[in-house]
Enzyme design. Structure first.
Site, short mmCIF file in Angstrom:
data_model
loop_
_atom_site.label_atom_id
_atom_site.label_comp_id
_atom_site.label_asym_id
_atom_site.label_seq_id
_atom_site.Cartn_x
_atom_site.Cartn_y
_atom_site.Cartn_z
N GLY A 18 0.81 -1.22 0.00
CA GLY A 18 0.00 0.00 0.00
C GLY A 18 0.84 1.26 0.00
N TYR A 19 0.16 2.37 0.22
CA TYR A 19 0.81 3.69 0.09
C TYR A 19 1.94 3.90 1.10
CZ TYR A 19 1.01 8.85 0.36
OH TYR A 19 1.42 10.15 0.41
N PHE A 100 0.96 -2.35 8.76
CA PHE A 100 0.18 -1.33 8.04
C PHE A 100 -1.18 -1.85 7.60
CE2 PHE A 100 4.62 -0.25 6.93
CZ PHE A 100 4.66 1.09 7.25
N LYS A 104 -9.04 1.66 5.29
CA LYS A 104 -8.80 3.01 5.82
C LYS A 104 -9.76 4.10 5.34
CE LYS A 104 -5.77 4.67 2.23
NZ LYS A 104 -4.69 5.56 1.86
N SER A 144 -3.17 6.59 14.13
CA SER A 144 -3.64 7.78 13.44
C SER A 144 -3.96 8.87 14.44
CB SER A 144 -4.91 7.41 12.66
OG SER A 144 -5.54 8.56 12.16
N TYR A 170 -13.82 3.24 11.43
CA TYR A 170 -12.39 3.27 11.12
C TYR A 170 -11.60 3.87 12.28
CZ TYR A 170 -7.87 4.77 9.57
OH TYR A 170 -6.52 4.98 9.54
N LYS A 174 -8.78 2.04 15.11
CA LYS A 174 -7.40 2.43 15.44
C LYS A 174 -7.27 2.60 16.95
CE LYS A 174 -5.78 1.97 11.70
NZ LYS A 174 -4.53 1.35 11.26
N PHE A 199 -0.21 11.92 11.26
CA PHE A 199 -1.12 13.01 10.92
C PHE A 199 -1.52 12.80 9.45
CE2 PHE A 199 -1.97 15.51 14.68
CZ PHE A 199 -1.34 14.68 15.58
N ASN A 200 -1.42 13.74 8.54
CA ASN A 200 -1.95 13.49 7.20
C ASN A 200 -0.84 13.20 6.20
OD1 ASN A 200 -4.14 14.69 8.74
ND2 ASN A 200 -5.23 14.91 6.80
N LEU A 221 -7.83 14.94 0.61
CA LEU A 221 -7.63 16.20 -0.09
C LEU A 221 -6.52 16.13 -1.15
CD1 LEU A 221 -8.30 19.22 -0.37
CD2 LEU A 221 -6.54 19.65 1.38
P1 NAD Z 1 -3.29 1.49 1.88
O1 NAD Z 1 -4.68 1.04 1.68
O2 NAD Z 1 -2.57 2.09 0.73
O3 NAD Z 1 -2.39 0.29 2.45
C1 NAD Z 1 -2.93 -0.74 3.23
C2 NAD Z 1 -2.53 -2.06 2.59
O4 NAD Z 1 -3.05 -3.13 3.40
C3 NAD Z 1 -3.12 -2.24 1.20
O5 NAD Z 1 -2.09 -2.61 0.28
C4 NAD Z 1 -4.13 -3.38 1.36
O6 NAD Z 1 -4.21 -4.21 0.21
C5 NAD Z 1 -3.59 -4.11 2.57
N1 NAD Z 1 -4.62 -4.83 3.33
C6 NAD Z 1 -5.85 -4.38 3.71
N2 NAD Z 1 -6.50 -5.33 4.40
C7 NAD Z 1 -5.66 -6.40 4.48
C8 NAD Z 1 -5.76 -7.70 5.06
N3 NAD Z 1 -6.87 -8.09 5.70
N4 NAD Z 1 -4.71 -8.54 4.93
C9 NAD Z 1 -3.59 -8.17 4.27
N5 NAD Z 1 -3.44 -6.96 3.71
C10 NAD Z 1 -4.46 -6.08 3.80
O7 NAD Z 1 -3.30 2.52 3.11
P2 NAD Z 1 -2.13 3.45 3.68
O8 NAD Z 1 -2.53 4.84 3.48
O9 NAD Z 1 -0.83 2.98 3.20
O10 NAD Z 1 -2.29 3.15 5.23
C11 NAD Z 1 -1.46 2.23 5.89
C12 NAD Z 1 -1.81 2.20 7.37
O11 NAD Z 1 -1.66 3.51 7.91
C13 NAD Z 1 -3.24 1.79 7.66
O12 NAD Z 1 -3.24 1.00 8.84
C14 NAD Z 1 -3.95 3.10 7.92
O13 NAD Z 1 -5.05 2.96 8.77
C15 NAD Z 1 -2.84 3.89 8.58
N6 NAD Z 1 -3.00 5.35 8.45
C16 NAD Z 1 -3.10 5.89 7.21
C17 NAD Z 1 -3.27 7.26 7.08
C18 NAD Z 1 -3.44 7.91 5.74
O14 NAD Z 1 -4.02 8.98 5.66
N7 NAD Z 1 -2.95 7.31 4.65
C19 NAD Z 1 -3.30 8.07 8.23
C20 NAD Z 1 -3.17 7.48 9.48
C21 NAD Z 1 -3.03 6.10 9.58
C1 WQD Z 2 -8.19 17.16 4.86
C2 WQD Z 2 -8.92 18.50 4.81
C3 WQD Z 2 -11.30 18.27 4.64
C4 WQD Z 2 -11.30 16.42 0.68
C5 WQD Z 2 -8.39 11.57 7.15
C6 WQD Z 2 -8.88 10.58 8.18
C7 WQD Z 2 -7.85 10.42 9.25
C8 WQD Z 2 -6.48 10.09 8.68
C9 WQD Z 2 -6.09 11.04 7.59
C10 WQD Z 2 -6.22 7.70 8.59
C11 WQD Z 2 -10.19 18.53 5.65
C12 WQD Z 2 -10.73 18.92 3.40
C13 WQD Z 2 -10.92 17.01 1.88
C14 WQD Z 2 -12.03 17.22 -0.27
C15 WQD Z 2 -11.87 19.07 1.22
N1 WQD Z 2 -6.50 8.80 8.03
N2 WQD Z 2 -11.19 18.30 2.13
N3 WQD Z 2 -12.27 18.52 0.03
O1 WQD Z 2 -10.13 14.21 7.13
O2 WQD Z 2 -7.97 15.22 8.00
O3 WQD Z 2 -8.17 12.80 7.78
O4 WQD Z 2 -7.14 11.12 6.63
O5 WQD Z 2 -6.03 7.46 9.75
O6 WQD Z 2 -8.28 9.41 10.08
O7 WQD Z 2 -10.07 11.05 8.75
O8 WQD Z 2 -8.01 14.16 5.72
O9 WQD Z 2 -7.50 14.58 3.37
O10 WQD Z 2 -9.83 13.80 3.99
O11 WQD Z 2 -9.10 16.10 4.56
O12 WQD Z 2 -12.12 20.26 1.45
O13 WQD Z 2 -12.40 16.73 -1.34
O14 WQD Z 2 -9.34 18.74 3.46
O15 WQD Z 2 -12.53 18.85 4.99
O16 WQD Z 2 -10.30 19.84 6.17
P1 WQD Z 2 -8.69 14.18 7.21
P2 WQD Z 2 -8.62 14.60 4.33
#
Ligand code: NAD
Ligand code: WQD
Length: 362
Positions: A18-19, A100, A104, A144, A170, A174, A199-200, A221
């Site tokens: 994933g990402y 990871f 999400k 998160s 979700y 976490k 954070f983001n 966003l």
């Molecule tokens: P992502 O979806 O790109 O990566 C997650 C990966 O996990 C994917 O490749 C997916 O195929 C795999 N996956 C999902 N369910 C699975 C399962 N049951 N078994 C095996 N693999 C599985 O997401 P990401 O943005 O890379 O996020 C990674 C982690 O970070 C997640 O736990 C997410 O909750 C956390 N996180 C992400 C963000 C964000 O904004 N990207 C913010 C805070 C926390």
């Molecule tokens: C950022 C800002 C929106 C989209 C989420 C999850 C959080 C964490 C990170 C995993 C906000 C605004 C967004 C759009 C907009 N993920 N926005 N137009 O909501 O801070 O956090 O991702 O753990 O748990 O909730 O991130 O990127 O969605 O939004 O105006 O089309 O952009 O209102 O102010 P957020 P986001």
């Protein structure tokens, strides 16, 4: 292994296709010389990662192997599959796990709570059970800033209450996983768990070859802005401009995914520090918040493209502002984000403009 000698020590990365996971795999292989003695083993069920027909490995991992000239061991296994996980622990000498794998999408989790709790909580418990069975007690967890809920004060430090008023399955998943990790650490002092509260995360690998590739219309966003810039989407909707912030739009602590990845490398290093044990939650952010309008302006400057937008109603569940207190990450991990907002936008744009359809060809 083939020599009959000690197997090479490995880091198991769940969700590594994933990402954030793929950028962390790249950082582990590429950046930190001291970790070259670790093999990287990825388990991912590909629910949110792309693999091309005829390829063994998902695109992100295939490209990282190309960039680093190193091999990644890949297993297409669901973390809820204890037998599948056990086979991986039998085949590799796992030293620690970076976890990871999770679903999400905040909005989707409200529609499909069971799917989210099964993947994020049952899957996590299954993983921990298999780890224990194989005597592996070192874990880095993807948490998160969402666990803090509506901020009572800013910046958010790790002592801020968690779990209050969480609105989505979700976010709760976490929080619940953090509580589970605290309990297993209390039950057995062998556990060493670092819960990284992101954070983001935004941005992409500096090569422009791997990046965030959301399926369907982006929820977040930055990928939305990037797809407007590249012409895949027409216009951004800005969710509310009546918040008590610098310009009325939501403020967040955006962090470059390569900085985030390096935070994981530092966390892994902490496991070899004498006396380290127990549960530690650590923020990973920059400490600086930017508004939606500031993000649009920064992306326009970095890409040279206009981002048409319109102001619409607030999105349910959104908070006005959050940003991290980053002092603990610096003290405990010796880590600090170094990349600027311009770096985040420039690297996102390099990835998006080189790959207008993400990893999906055509
Ligand atoms: P992502 O979806 O790109 O990566 C997650 C990966 O996990 C994917 O490749 C997916 O195929 C795999 N996956 C999902 N369910 C699975 C399962 N049951 N078994 C095996 N693999 C599985 O997401 P990401 O943005 O890379 O996020 C990674 C982690 O970070 C997640 O736990 C997410 O909750 C956390 N996180 C992400 C963000 C964000 O904004 N990207 C913010 C805070 C926390
Ligand atoms: C950022 C800002 C929106 C989209 C989420 C999850 C959080 C964490 C990170 C995993 C906000 C605004 C967004 C759009 C907009 N993920 N926005 N137009 O909501 O801070 O956090 O991702 O753990 O748990 O909730 O991130 O990127 O969605 O939004 O105006 O089309 O952009 O209102 O102010 P957020 P986001």
């Amino acid at each position: 292994d083939e020599n009959g000698d000690e197997m090479t020590r490995s880091i198991l990365v769940t969700g590594g296709a994933g990402y954030v996971g793929s950028h962390t795999v790249a950082a582990l292989l590429q950046r930190q010389q001291e970790h070259q003695d670790f093999d990287i083993v990825v388990v991912d069920d590909l629910t949110n990662a792309v693999r091309e027909p005829g390829q063994k490995k998902p695109e992100a991992l295939r490209i990282i192997e190309e960039l680093t000239k190193k091999t990644i061991h890949f297993y297409e296994v669901d973390i809820r599959d204890a037998a599948g996980l056990s086979r991986i622990f039998e085949s590799h000498s796992i030293e620690c796990v970076i976890h990871f794998a999770a679903l999400k999408a905040v909005g989707e989790s409200v529609q499909k709570p069971l799917e989210y709790y099964q993947a994020n909580i049952s899957g996590t418990c299954t993983l921990f059970d298999v780890m224990r069975k194989y005597g592996v007690y070192k874990l880095v967890y993807s948490s998160s800033c969402t666990v803090y809920g509506e901020p009572e004060y800013l910046p958010l430090n790790e002592g801020h209450p968690t779990g209050k008023g969480l609105t989505s399955p979700y976010g709760k998943s976490k929080y619940f996983c953090e509580e589970i990790m605290k309990d297993i650490c209390r039950s057995d002092t062998k556990w060493m768990i670092i819960s990284l509260r992101y954070f983001n995360p935004v941005g992409a690998h500096r090569s422009g070859r791997i990046g965030e590739d959301p399926a369907g219309i982006p929820n977040n966003l930055m990928p939305f802005i990037a797809q407007v810039a590249v012409g895949r989407l027409n216009e951004l909707q800005v969710f509310g401009n009546d918040y008590n912030t610098v310009d009325g739009t939501g403020v967040r602590d955006y962090i470059h995914v390569e900085d985030l990845a390096e935070g994981h490398v530092k966390a892994v290093k902490l496991f070899s520090q004498p006396g380290f044990s127990g549960f530690h939650a650590v923020n990973l952010g920059t400490g600086t918040g930017y508004s939606v309008l500031q993000m649009i302006a920064a992306f326009e400057a970095a890409s040279g493209r206009k981002i048409p937008y319109k102001i619409v109603a607030r999105r349910a569940g959104d908070i006005a502002a959050n940003y991290a207190d980053v002092s603990l990450s610096h003290r405990l991990l010796g880590w600090r984000a170094t990349r600027t907002l311009d770096d985040m936008c420039r690297d996102t744009w390099r990835w998006q403009s080189n790959n207008p359809n993400g990893f999906k060809r055509s």
